[in-house]
Write a protein that holds these residues in place. Sequence first.
Motif, PDB file in Angstrom:
ATOM      1  N   LEU A 381       0.832  -1.204   0.000  1.00  0.00           N
ATOM      2  CA  LEU A 381       0.000   0.000   0.000  1.00  0.00           C
ATOM      3  C   LEU A 381       0.868   1.256   0.000  1.00  0.00           C
ATOM      4  CD1 LEU A 381      -2.533  -1.207   2.712  1.00  0.00           C
ATOM      5  CD2 LEU A 381      -2.702  -1.426   0.233  1.00  0.00           C
ATOM      6  N   VAL A 382       0.192   2.414  -0.065  1.00  0.00           N
ATOM      7  CA  VAL A 382       0.894   3.693  -0.010  1.00  0.00           C
ATOM      8  C   VAL A 382       0.392   4.433   1.240  1.00  0.00           C
ATOM      9  CG1 VAL A 382       1.509   5.775  -1.288  1.00  0.00           C
ATOM     10  CG2 VAL A 382       0.931   3.693  -2.522  1.00  0.00           C
ATOM     11  N   GLN A 384       1.446   6.793   2.972  1.00  0.00           N
ATOM     12  CA  GLN A 384       1.527   8.254   2.966  1.00  0.00           C
ATOM     13  C   GLN A 384       0.236   8.862   2.420  1.00  0.00           C
ATOM     14  OE1 GLN A 384       1.995  10.655   0.295  1.00  0.00           O
ATOM     15  NE2 GLN A 384       2.675  12.361   1.570  1.00  0.00           N
ATOM     16  N   LYS A 385      -0.301   8.259   1.363  1.00  0.00           N
ATOM     17  CA  LYS A 385      -1.552   8.765   0.783  1.00  0.00           C
ATOM     18  C   LYS A 385      -2.750   8.381   1.661  1.00  0.00           C
ATOM     19  CE  LYS A 385      -0.141  10.087  -3.529  1.00  0.00           C
ATOM     20  NZ  LYS A 385       0.513  11.317  -3.065  1.00  0.00           N
ATOM     21  N   GLU A 399     -10.736   3.890   0.831  1.00  0.00           N
ATOM     22  CA  GLU A 399     -11.025   2.605   0.172  1.00  0.00           C
ATOM     23  C   GLU A 399     -10.394   2.527  -1.205  1.00  0.00           C
ATOM     24  OE1 GLU A 399     -14.805   0.263   0.766  1.00  0.00           O
ATOM     25  OE2 GLU A 399     -15.515   2.309   1.136  1.00  0.00           O
ATOM     26  N   LYS A 400     -10.419   3.642  -1.904  1.00  0.00           N
ATOM     27  CA  LYS A 400      -9.844   3.680  -3.246  1.00  0.00           C
ATOM     28  C   LYS A 400      -8.336   3.422  -3.202  1.00  0.00           C
ATOM     29  CE  LYS A 400      -9.651   6.632  -7.174  1.00  0.00           C
ATOM     30  NZ  LYS A 400      -9.328   8.036  -7.380  1.00  0.00           N
ATOM     31  N   LEU A 401      -7.714   3.859  -2.127  1.00  0.00           N
ATOM     32  CA  LEU A 401      -6.271   3.626  -1.950  1.00  0.00           C
ATOM     33  C   LEU A 401      -6.010   2.236  -1.362  1.00  0.00           C
ATOM     34  CD1 LEU A 401      -5.368   7.149  -0.551  1.00  0.00           C
ATOM     35  CD2 LEU A 401      -4.593   6.217  -2.730  1.00  0.00           C
ATOM     36  N   HIS A 402      -7.024   1.376  -1.399  1.00  0.00           N
ATOM     37  CA  HIS A 402      -6.934  -0.015  -0.945  1.00  0.00           C
ATOM     38  C   HIS A 402      -6.674  -0.119   0.559  1.00  0.00           C
ATOM     39  CE1 HIS A 402      -6.541  -0.500  -5.250  1.00  0.00           C
ATOM     40  NE2 HIS A 402      -5.382   0.125  -5.239  1.00  0.00           N
TER      41      HIS A 402
ATOM     42  N   ILE B 252       6.708   8.936  -4.369  1.00  0.00           N
ATOM     43  CA  ILE B 252       6.932   7.956  -3.308  1.00  0.00           C
ATOM     44  C   ILE B 252       6.598   6.544  -3.772  1.00  0.00           C
ATOM     45  CG2 ILE B 252       6.639   9.480  -1.320  1.00  0.00           C
ATOM     46  CD1 ILE B 252       3.800   8.457  -1.098  1.00  0.00           C
ATOM     47  N   GLY B 312     -10.054  -4.479  -5.915  1.00  0.00           N
ATOM     48  CA  GLY B 312      -9.021  -4.266  -4.905  1.00  0.00           C
ATOM     49  C   GLY B 312      -8.990  -2.853  -4.589  1.00  0.00           C
TER      50      GLY B 312
END
Lengths: 450, 312
Positions: A381-382, A384-385, A399-402, B252, B312
Amino acid sequence: MGNGSFRGGVHPFDGKDMSKDKPITEYLPKGDLVYPLSQHIGAPAKAVVSPGDEVLAGQILGEATGFISANVVSSASGKVKAIERRMLATGVISESVIVENDGMYRLAPGLGTLRDPSQMTKEEIRLAVKEAGIVGLGGAGFPTHVKLTPKDDAAIDYVIVNGAECEPYITGDYRLMLEEPERIVAGLKAILCLFERAEGVIAIESNKPEAIARMREAASGADRIKVQALKTKYPQGAERNLVYAVTGRRLNSRKLPADLGCIVSNTDTVLAVGMAVCEHLPLMRRIVTVTGDGIANPQNFRVKTGTNLAELVEAAGGFKGEPAKVIAGGPMMGMALTVLDIPVTKTTSALLALTEDEVERFAPTDCIRCGRCVKACPAGLVPQKMREASERYQLDLFEKLHGMECYECGSCTFACPARLPLTQGFKEMRKAVMDRRRKAQAQKQAGGKS
Amino acid sequence: MRELWNVSSSPHVRSHEGTSNLMLDVALALLPATAFGVYRFGLYALCLILVSVGFALLTEYVFEIWTGRENTLMDGSALVTGLLLGLNLPPYVPLWIAMIGSIFAILVVKQLFGGIGQNIMNPAMAARCFLLISFAGYMNQFPALDGMSSVTPLTAMRNGEPVDLAAMFTGLTNGTIGEISTLAILAGGLYLLVKKVIDWVIPITYLGTFALFMLLFSGRGMDVHYLLAQLCGGGLMIGAWFMATDYTTSPITEKGRFVYGILLGVLTGIYRLWGASAGGVSYALIFCNLLVPLIERMTIPKPFGWEGQKNG
C-alpha cells in the motif's frame, strides 16, 4: 514454492535475548480465575454454569453459540463465584465466569485419556478440537475447529505451522519448539489426518536455528512433514506473508488461506490441537512471555487461562525501575494497558513492560514524503496517501487507496522518520469503513423485506 | 512509581532514524563536493556557501517566529537547502546573489507552500532557476581559473571544442561550486546509498535514460568519450544524486520513481541538445517536480494479492 520471504517489512529491535534462554516454568494461580465468554472472534460463548456450581478442570463453562464461536473451558477445579462483566486487555468489557480455585486441579471425568488420531474419524478429530475450545493462540483468536473445516478437505495441500514468532520480545513459541517439539509434531500429524493430500510445513524464522534443529529432529521420522527456514523480518508471521513465503501464493483481505489450499496455525495452537486430540485435554493453558526492560526477571510461563496478569508480573520479580508503558502482547501489535487486573485469555501471548516509551520520546513532525512507509508496507500500500485520507476522514478515498488491505502490522509507523501515528489512523478508518458497510448491508436487508 | 502508564495505539516502538538524521546524512554526503569546490575556487566559494546556508536558516527562523510556528531548524532541511543552493552557484557571484537565492528558496518555495514536505518544487533548484532568469549575467559567468578556459565543459562541447574527460571526472574544470567533481559527488551518492537514505532507482534510471537519449539523438552515435563527458558535465551528477532524490519533490511510489527518472533523463537530453543554454538539469528537475502529483496518482500500486486483478 515460496522464497522464504516477502516484500516490505521492517527490522525492529527484537529484545528476545532477555527471555529466550529461560525455560518455560509452570505458574499456578493464587487468586480467582476469570474466564471471559468473549475471547475469540465470533459470537460470545453462552454460560452453562451458575454461581455456586462446583466445576472441574476441563469442564465447559461457556458453550459456543453459532458456527463461528468457541467453548470456554475451566482451567482449574473450584466453585463458580460469579458471572459478571470484566475488562479484557483489548479494553473490551466481556461477561466472564469467575471461578474460585481450590488448588486441586481435579480433572473432569473422561479427560486425559490417550487416543491415536489415526484411529479416529475426521468428525471425531474436529469434535475434539471444538470441545477443547481451541482458537488461534497467536493473537487472532479465530476458532480453530472452524479453520480446520474448509469446504473441501482434498483441496488443502499445505498445513503450515506458524513458528515465525516475528513480534519482538516474545519467546513462547520458541521455547515450545525447544522443549515440546514432539507435542507440536503430534498436533500437526493430527491435523494432517484431516487433509490427506496436504504437506505439513513448520515455518520458523532463521534467527532461531536451535528451534529449527529441534523441530527437524522431532519431525524426522514423519512423512509429509518438513521444516522450512524463513527470512527474519517483521511481520514474517502475518498470515499473508507466511503463506507467500512458504507457498508463493498470494492472499488478500477477501481470501482465506483455505481458498488457496492452505491451513495456517500458530505453534502453540497446533500443540493445543495435539493435546486435545491425542491426550483428550481441552485448552486450559498457554505460554505467556513476561518480559521487557521494566521486568526484574523476564520469564516464559505456562499459565492457566484466567490467571490475573498482576500475578504474573509478581512471579517475574515485579517491575524493575519505573515502567513507562505496559503492553499485552508484543510492541508492534500489542495493546497498551492501564491496569494489570486483567485475565490471561487464550490470545495473551506476552506481557511487556518498557521503561521508555518511544512513542512519547519521538514526537510526530511533518511528513517529508520519504517513502519509507511505502517500502515497509508488506501489503503493497501507499500509507503516505492513506494518511492524507485518514486525516481528512475521507472514507471513499481511503477505500480507493486499498486501505482495507491494511492489516495494521505497524511497519509503516515503525519506519516513519517523522514518527507519524499512521497505523492509528488506519485502524480508525478501517473500523469506520466496516461500520459503513454493515449499515449499508442492514439497510439493504431492511429494504428488501418491506 | 509512576501513577499512570502511557497509553497509545500500536506500534509502541519507533525506528531511531528520524528526519534530522536523514538530513544530516545528506549534508554529510555533500561534504566531499563542498570541500572540493572550496579547494578549487578558494575561500570566497566558502563564503558563498556560508552565506546561503546562513540565510536559509535565518529565513526559516524568522518566518517561523513571525507566523508563530514551531521552530524547525533542528530538522536539518533548511541546512540542506542552503548548502545545495550554495553548491549550485558559480564560484564568484556577489554574496547578495546567494542571499536573495536563499531567501527565495526558503520563504517563497518552501514556507509559503506549507513548510517541510509541502513544497511542490525543490527549493534549492527553484531558487537557482529564479536566479538564472533574474540575474542571467552573474549566473552564467565563470571567470578563467589558473589558465583554464572561462567556459564550462558543457558550453565547450556545444561549441565543438575538445574537453578533458579526466579533468571533468576529478573536477579540475569550471562550473558551479559543487558540480565540478564527479568523483566527489559519486562518493557522496554512494554514502547515501549505503546508508539507505536514498535508493538507486531515481539516479540510475535518470542517468541511464539520459545516456540512452544522447546515444540516439545527439548525432554522435556510439561516441563513448562524448557520452561520458555529457554524463560528467554540468549539473547532471549533483542533480541525479542530490536533487532528483529530494524526498518531497520526487514520487513515493516505486513505479513512479522509474517514471520520474526516465522523464528527467529525456527532458535533460532535450534541453542539452536543443535548449537555449548548454545546461538543462535545473529546468528538467523543476518541470518534473511539477509532474510528481500526477505521476503518483497514476502509479498507485496494486496491493499484495490483487496483482493482475481488477478489484481491490
